[in-house]
Design an enzyme around this catalytic site. Structure first.
Site, PDB file in Angstrom:
ATOM      1  N   GLU A 139      43.282 -78.370  74.112  1.00 53.78           N
ATOM      2  CA  GLU A 139      41.857 -78.635  74.313  1.00 53.78           C
ATOM      3  C   GLU A 139      41.480 -79.961  73.664  1.00 53.78           C
ATOM      4  OE1 GLU A 139      39.538 -77.049  76.229  1.00 53.78           O
ATOM      5  OE2 GLU A 139      38.634 -78.954  75.671  1.00 53.78           O
ATOM      6  N   LEU A 141      38.119 -81.172  73.597  1.00 61.06           N
ATOM      7  CA  LEU A 141      36.666 -81.302  73.400  1.00 61.06           C
ATOM      8  C   LEU A 141      36.325 -81.827  72.013  1.00 61.06           C
ATOM      9  CD1 LEU A 141      35.726 -78.732  71.460  1.00 61.06           C
ATOM     10  CD2 LEU A 141      35.864 -77.497  73.593  1.00 61.06           C
ATOM     11  N   GLU A 143      33.445 -81.786  68.928  1.00 54.85           N
ATOM     12  CA  GLU A 143      32.310 -81.008  68.434  1.00 54.85           C
ATOM     13  C   GLU A 143      31.056 -81.856  68.602  1.00 54.85           C
ATOM     14  OE1 GLU A 143      33.159 -79.496  64.526  1.00 54.85           O
ATOM     15  OE2 GLU A 143      34.948 -78.462  65.226  1.00 54.85           O
ATOM     16  N   ASN A 199      45.437 -87.177  69.204  1.00 53.29           N
ATOM     17  CA  ASN A 199      44.617 -87.173  67.981  1.00 53.29           C
ATOM     18  C   ASN A 199      45.115 -88.213  66.976  1.00 53.29           C
ATOM     19  OD1 ASN A 199      42.811 -85.331  68.842  1.00 53.29           O
ATOM     20  ND2 ASN A 199      43.366 -83.691  67.432  1.00 53.29           N
ATOM     21  N   PHE A 240      36.145 -95.231  69.768  1.00 51.90           N
ATOM     22  CA  PHE A 240      36.839 -95.011  68.482  1.00 51.90           C
ATOM     23  C   PHE A 240      37.126 -96.311  67.748  1.00 51.90           C
ATOM     24  CE2 PHE A 240      36.933 -90.900  70.141  1.00 51.90           C
ATOM     25  CZ  PHE A 240      37.078 -90.046  69.058  1.00 51.90           C
ATOM     26  N   CYS A 251      39.846 -81.579  62.856  1.00 58.59           N
ATOM     27  CA  CYS A 251      41.103 -81.755  63.584  1.00 58.59           C
ATOM     28  C   CYS A 251      41.975 -82.914  63.125  1.00 58.59           C
ATOM     29  CB  CYS A 251      40.812 -81.901  65.073  1.00 58.59           C
ATOM     30  SG  CYS A 251      40.260 -80.360  65.806  1.00 58.59           S
ATOM     31  N   LYS A 254      44.208 -82.588  59.827  1.00 62.24           N
ATOM     32  CA  LYS A 254      45.231 -81.539  59.909  1.00 62.24           C
ATOM     33  C   LYS A 254      46.261 -81.856  61.002  1.00 62.24           C
ATOM     34  CE  LYS A 254      43.351 -77.963  62.960  1.00 62.24           C
ATOM     35  NZ  LYS A 254      44.368 -77.995  63.994  1.00 62.24           N
ATOM     36  N   LYS A 269      64.318 -80.699  67.405  1.00 65.30           N
ATOM     37  CA  LYS A 269      65.407 -81.111  68.293  1.00 65.30           C
ATOM     38  C   LYS A 269      65.527 -80.166  69.483  1.00 65.30           C
ATOM     39  CE  LYS A 269      68.203 -83.574  64.988  1.00 65.30           C
ATOM     40  NZ  LYS A 269      69.266 -83.442  64.024  1.00 65.30           N
TER      41      LYS A 269
HETATM   42  N1  NAD Z   1      37.061 -77.689  66.816  1.00 63.18           N
HETATM   43  C1  NAD Z   1      37.487 -78.651  67.623  1.00 63.18           C
HETATM   44  O1  NAD Z   1      36.800 -79.669  67.870  1.00 63.18           O
HETATM   45  C2  NAD Z   1      38.826 -78.513  68.319  1.00 63.18           C
HETATM   46  C3  NAD Z   1      39.102 -79.316  69.437  1.00 63.18           C
HETATM   47  C4  NAD Z   1      40.321 -79.163  70.081  1.00 63.18           C
HETATM   48  C5  NAD Z   1      41.262 -78.249  69.611  1.00 63.18           C
HETATM   49  N2  NAD Z   1      41.000 -77.491  68.510  1.00 63.18           N
HETATM   50  C6  NAD Z   1      42.010 -76.530  68.077  1.00 63.18           C
HETATM   51  O2  NAD Z   1      41.654 -75.227  68.577  1.00 63.18           O
HETATM   52  C7  NAD Z   1      42.009 -74.211  67.621  1.00 63.18           C
HETATM   53  C8  NAD Z   1      40.790 -73.410  67.220  1.00 63.18           C
HETATM   54  O3  NAD Z   1      39.891 -74.297  66.580  1.00 63.18           O
HETATM   55  P1  NAD Z   1      38.375 -73.874  66.288  1.00 63.18           P
HETATM   56  O4  NAD Z   1      37.697 -75.110  65.771  1.00 63.18           O
HETATM   57  O5  NAD Z   1      37.812 -73.176  67.488  1.00 63.18           O
HETATM   58  O6  NAD Z   1      38.618 -72.802  65.114  1.00 63.18           O
HETATM   59  P2  NAD Z   1      37.548 -71.759  64.499  1.00 63.18           P
HETATM   60  O7  NAD Z   1      37.991 -71.519  63.103  1.00 63.18           O
HETATM   61  O8  NAD Z   1      36.125 -72.228  64.799  1.00 63.18           O
HETATM   62  O9  NAD Z   1      37.810 -70.425  65.375  1.00 63.18           O
HETATM   63  C9  NAD Z   1      38.953 -69.659  65.275  1.00 63.18           C
HETATM   64  C10 NAD Z   1      38.520 -68.210  65.417  1.00 63.18           C
HETATM   65  O10 NAD Z   1      39.671 -67.379  65.557  1.00 63.18           O
HETATM   66  C11 NAD Z   1      39.352 -66.120  65.000  1.00 63.18           C
HETATM   67  N3  NAD Z   1      40.603 -65.352  64.797  1.00 63.18           N
HETATM   68  C12 NAD Z   1      41.629 -65.619  63.946  1.00 63.18           C
HETATM   69  N4  NAD Z   1      42.575 -64.663  64.070  1.00 63.18           N
HETATM   70  C13 NAD Z   1      42.147 -63.792  65.028  1.00 63.18           C
HETATM   71  C14 NAD Z   1      42.675 -62.603  65.602  1.00 63.18           C
HETATM   72  N5  NAD Z   1      43.857 -62.113  65.223  1.00 63.18           N
HETATM   73  N6  NAD Z   1      41.966 -61.963  66.546  1.00 63.18           N
HETATM   74  C15 NAD Z   1      40.759 -62.449  66.951  1.00 63.18           C
HETATM   75  N7  NAD Z   1      40.196 -63.568  66.452  1.00 63.18           N
HETATM   76  C16 NAD Z   1      40.884 -64.230  65.496  1.00 63.18           C
HETATM   77  C17 NAD Z   1      38.588 -66.464  63.711  1.00 63.18           C
HETATM   78  O11 NAD Z   1      37.814 -65.355  63.245  1.00 63.18           O
HETATM   79  C18 NAD Z   1      37.731 -67.672  64.190  1.00 63.18           C
HETATM   80  O12 NAD Z   1      36.411 -67.257  64.599  1.00 63.18           O
HETATM   81  C19 NAD Z   1      42.688 -74.945  66.468  1.00 63.18           C
HETATM   82  O13 NAD Z   1      44.043 -74.967  66.705  1.00 63.18           O
HETATM   83  C20 NAD Z   1      42.114 -76.362  66.571  1.00 63.18           C
HETATM   84  O14 NAD Z   1      42.988 -77.325  66.041  1.00 63.18           O
HETATM   85  C21 NAD Z   1      39.787 -77.581  67.867  1.00 63.18           C
END
Ligand code: NAD
Length: 376
Positions: A139, A141, A143, A199, A240, A251, A254, A269
């Site tokens: 993804e 997107l 924030e 990223n 950017f 993001c 990390k 590998k």
């Molecule tokens: N936030 C961003 O802008 C963005 C953009 C692209 C990709 N990502 C990636 O997407 C992923 C999620 O990011 P996010 O920002 O949405 O995280 P977030 O912390 O907002 O959401 C993750 C959710 O997963 C839930 N969760 C964890 N274990 C669970 C389980 N076993 N069952 C059900 N729910 C569970 C948590 O309660 C939490 O609400 C990450 O890998 C992040 O790197 C984030």
């Protein structure tokens, strides 16, 4: 299509709401509370709840069983400078015990190369033969712009060697492809790396222009002009290239760390088997250590990370600034863009540090405001 989203945080909730708005039946599962703010999201959720296309559940088993496509959208935080995949693998185990018919398991979470291989290995069993394909669909997107980014993507990256899964994924994304989004089908490992490489590249652009900003300050040059001049070259592009605070957010830090760790690992590998990190979270404690008392205002609310007797959360910008000797603008929210500094602070010799270059230096000079910006 019947979709199950596991992990309904930023990515999961936005994806779930948008997929339901495209006419799919989506069940969003989470084990926690999901208090996220994103422009336009509430309207989208309410509309699709009313149409009964968007459902919320804590019953992961039933939600998996009734779905054709399962999106893993849980967090992948950093642990020991690596991506911690425990949430991803926990979800994989739940999927394994509820695989009642063919399903596509999609990682939307940002995961290191070979994670799809590991998920496949966990799911594999005689009983599960031909009952699943594991697909990487990272993804991209941002924030604050999440709904728009989801609905009008530059590209949709889908990594799988299964023609069947690819056909279904393409059908799912067809409404977005028709609006101009490019569908890029590639291998699963490539898709996983495309996310990290993208990223890391964007983080590099931010760091690069900040270095150029340091040079601009010493040479009496406006970094904005340098960035515009560079960005006009289509090979470089203007996005950017805005000087400001070091990159932060949930993001970039990390993902760059995880990419470095992947590079060092053997497992990379062939054939062998993630307010998170805003730079203000470092700046405020550092100011406190130097004896400052900080009133901060943040439109999305109080930050649990900022706890000290010398840190106070203000409910609005006026309260935050009224007794300030120094006003630091750290983020680019619209409400920060047209402040009357002389009205909002009672102090006479106040200073403004504008880390986002939101104001004109000449206007500030004209108004006799002690104003500092970045690279200008
Ligand atoms: N936030 C961003 O802008 C963005 C953009 C692209 C990709 N990502 C990636 O997407 C992923 C999620 O990011 P996010 O920002 O949405 O995280 P977030 O912390 O907002 O959401 C993750 C959710 O997963 C839930 N969760 C964890 N274990 C669970 C389980 N076993 N069952 C059900 N729910 C569970 C948590 O309660 C939490 O609400 C990450 O890998 C992040 O790197 C984030």
């Amino acid at each position: 299509m019947k979709i199950c989203i596991i992990g309904s945080g930023y990515v999961g909730l936005v994806s779930g709401a948008c997929f339901s708005d495209l006419g799919n039946t989506v069940t969003c599962v989470d084990k926690g509370i999901v208090p996220i703010y994103e422009p336009g999201l509430q309207e989208l959720v309410v509309r699709n709840l009313k149409k009964k296309r968007l459902l919320f559940s804590t019953n992961i088993s039933n939600s998996i069983k009734k779905s054709d496509i399962i999106f893993i959208c849980v967090g992948t935080p950093t642990k020991n400078n690596k991506a911690d995949l425990k949430y991803v693998f926990n979800v994989t185990k739940s999927i394994k015990s509820n695989l009642n018919r063919y399903k596509i398991i999609v990682t939307k979470s940002t995961v290191p190369v070979t994670t799809g291989d590991k998920i496949t290995k966990i799911l594999k069993s005689n009983k599960n033969k031909n009952k699943f394909d594991v697909v990487s669909n990272p993804e991209f997107l941002r924030e604050g712009e999440a709904i728009r980014d989801f609905q009008f993507p530059d590209r949709v990256v889908v990594g799988t060697s299964s023609n069947k899964a690819n056909k279904i994924m393409k059908k799912l994304y067809l409404p977005l492809i028709k609006k101009g989004g490019r569908y890029f089908h590639t291998s699963r490992r490539s898709a996983e790396l495309i996310k990290y490489a993208s990223n890391a590249f964007l983080a590099t652009k931010i760091t690069f222009i900040n270095e150029i900003a340091n040079l601009c300050e010493k040479s009496n040059i406006d970094v904005k002009e340098v960035a515009i001049g560079m960005g006009l070259d289509e090979r470089i592009g203007s996005r950017f290239l805005r000087a400001g605070p070091a990159y932060g957010g949930s993001c970039f830090p990390k993902d760059t760390r995880a990419l470095v760790s992947t590079g060092r690992s053997v497992t990379f590998k062939p054939g062998t088997d993630d307010m998170r990190e805003s730079s203000s979270l470092k700046m405020i404690p550092s100011l406190i250590r130097k004896g400052a008392h900080v009133n901060y205002y943040e439109p999305t609310g109080k930050k649990k990370e900022l706890k000290s007797k010398n840190i106070n959360f203000s409910e609005n910008i006026k309260d935050a600034c009224k007794s300030a000797d120094l006003i630091i603008i750290h983020t680019e929210w619209n409400e920060f863009k047209q402040l009357n500094f002389k009205k909002i602070t009672k102090k006479r010799n106040f200073k403004v540090f504008d880390m986002r270059n939101l104001y004109s230096t000449s206007e500030m000079k004209k108004n006799k405001i002690n104003y500092f910006s970045i690279g200008r």
